[in-house]
Design an enzyme around this catalytic site. Structure first.
Site, PDB file in Angstrom:
ATOM      1  NE  ARG A  25      -4.189  -1.777   2.008  1.00  0.00           N
ATOM      2  CZ  ARG A  25      -4.691  -2.260   3.141  1.00  0.00           C
ATOM      3  NH1 ARG A  25      -4.385  -1.703   4.302  1.00  0.00           N
ATOM      4  NH2 ARG A  25      -5.509  -3.289   3.134  1.00  0.00           N
ATOM      5  NE  ARG A  38      -8.557  11.172   0.554  1.00  0.00           N
ATOM      6  CZ  ARG A  38      -8.107  11.287   1.792  1.00  0.00           C
ATOM      7  NH1 ARG A  38      -7.817  10.215   2.511  1.00  0.00           N
ATOM      8  NH2 ARG A  38      -7.938  12.481   2.330  1.00  0.00           N
ATOM      9  CG  ASP A  74      -9.434  -2.538  -4.603  1.00  0.00           C
ATOM     10  OD1 ASP A  74      -8.936  -2.023  -3.584  1.00  0.00           O
ATOM     11  OD2 ASP A  74     -10.326  -3.406  -4.556  1.00  0.00           O
ATOM     12  CE1 TYR A 151     -13.345  -7.002   1.701  1.00  0.00           C
ATOM     13  CE2 TYR A 151     -11.687  -8.158   0.403  1.00  0.00           C
ATOM     14  CZ  TYR A 151     -12.022  -7.280   1.417  1.00  0.00           C
ATOM     15  OH  TYR A 151     -11.034  -6.686   2.155  1.00  0.00           O
TER      16      TYR A 151
END
Length: 340
Positions: A25, A38, A74, A151
């Site tokens: 990350r 962002r 991602d 998920y």
């Protein structure tokens, strides 16, 4: 030719003066430059816009001085392409309005054309390679099939993924169908990334540690290993399975070029479990980066001493935390570069 190929030389089994260093990350929220983007673009817009993904990928190379870049993306772009429409919900994280729970749900999951559905990632790879200009290698990545299943079945993040485990234990045939579809898609996806120019790939099994050892072998490792087997002839593969120290002996017999270790497994133990000469990566506790820089440097030296400088890649035991000061991240990288 790469100007800095230290990372790749270690993956090839070479002895080097010091270990290479990068951080999981590393292209992320601790950097003010990342936060500026962002604030302007939502999460998946950043993932799906090659120019933004490339810019974010290169930021830690320029700012922190790491020995490898990892493509900003991602793990959930893969299930999105498979007709599993994940969103990133504010205050929640990954969110799936209709989780996968039934045979009908699994039947609607598709194995996509990678160029059609994930072409934006491939373009980001090509653009990033241009921006890096052969300074350091570029890592591509994907999530493990088990972690993506977690998920997809849970519908969101969870502490224990009890619903995902219930799905596997009560409907194992459906679970294996879904895991195989994710595996097949991931192989196609990573092969396209390699063709586009990534120098190596890493598989993230973030939630493997919620499974017991036998269940891990059944629902995670056999699928991870399919990906390793398919990609190993094309590139070096790193496997990082958080909380899965018990699987290290079996992983060490695979074609994975390196194995990631989290901070709950001591370096000496990891070396013993993997036979002593497998390339290992890790395992600095990300929270230690909140300590003063002098303490970080002391702890990094102790970590490298414990692993040994050879057959080793310095990294964190999981992703860097968003509240880590940039100067502390730089201190971590500098400590590795100064190691003697």
């Amino acid at each position: 030719m790469l100007k800095n190929d230290l990372f790749l030389r270690v993956l090839n089994g070479e002895t080097t003066q010091r270990p290479p260093v990068w951080m999981m990350r590393q292209a992320g929220r601790y950097l003010p430059e990342f936060r500026a983007l962002r604030d302007k673009y939502d999460f998946f817009t950043r993932c799906q816009t090659p120019e933004l993904a490339a810019e974010i990928t290169v930021q830690p190379v320029d700012i922190v001085g790491v020995d490898a870049a990892i493509l900003f993306s991602d793990i959930l772009v893969v299930p999105q392409a498979m007709n599993i429409p994940f969103e990133m919900k504010k205050g929640v994280g990954p969110w799936l309005p209709n989780p996968i729970r039934t045979a009908k749900d699994v039947a609607q999951v598709t194995i996509p054309n990678i160029q059609e559905r994930l072409g934006y990632v491939i373009e980001a790879v090509k653009l990033t390679k241009q921006m890096l200009n052969n300074r350091v290698p570029l890592i591509g990545f994907a999530g493990s099939p088990w972690t993506i299943l977690c998920y997809a079945v849970e519908g969101a993040g969870s502490r224990d993924y009890a619903t995902a485990k219930e799905f596997c234990f009560t409907q194992p045939e459906l679970a294996h169908q879904l895991l195989q579809k994710i595996t097949d898609t991931t192989i196609l996806y990573l092969k396209e990334k390699v063709k586009a120019g990534v120098d190596t790939v890493q598989l993230f099994d973030s939630w493997g540690g919620v499974l017991a050892p036998d269940d891990y072998r059944t629902f995670s490792w056999q699928y991870l290993n399919q990906i390793v087997e398919a990609l190993a002839p094309l590139t070096k593969v790193i496997v990082f399975a958080k909380g899965c120290w018990y699987a290290l002996p079996e992983m060490a017999t695979s074609k994975a070029a390196a194995l990631g270790v989290d901070w709950t497994c001591a370096p000496k133990t990891a070396r013993q479990l993997t036979g002593g000469n497998k390339v290992l990566q890790g395992n600095f506790d990300p929270s230690q980066l909140l300590a003063p820089p002098a303490q970080i440097k002391k702890k990094v030296k102790e970590m490298i001493d414990a692993f040994g400088k050879d057959h080793y890649i310095a990294n964190l035991g999981h992703g860097i935390l968003p509240n880590v000061p940039v100067g502390n991240a730089i201190a971590f990288v500098e400590a590795v570069k100064e190691y003697r």
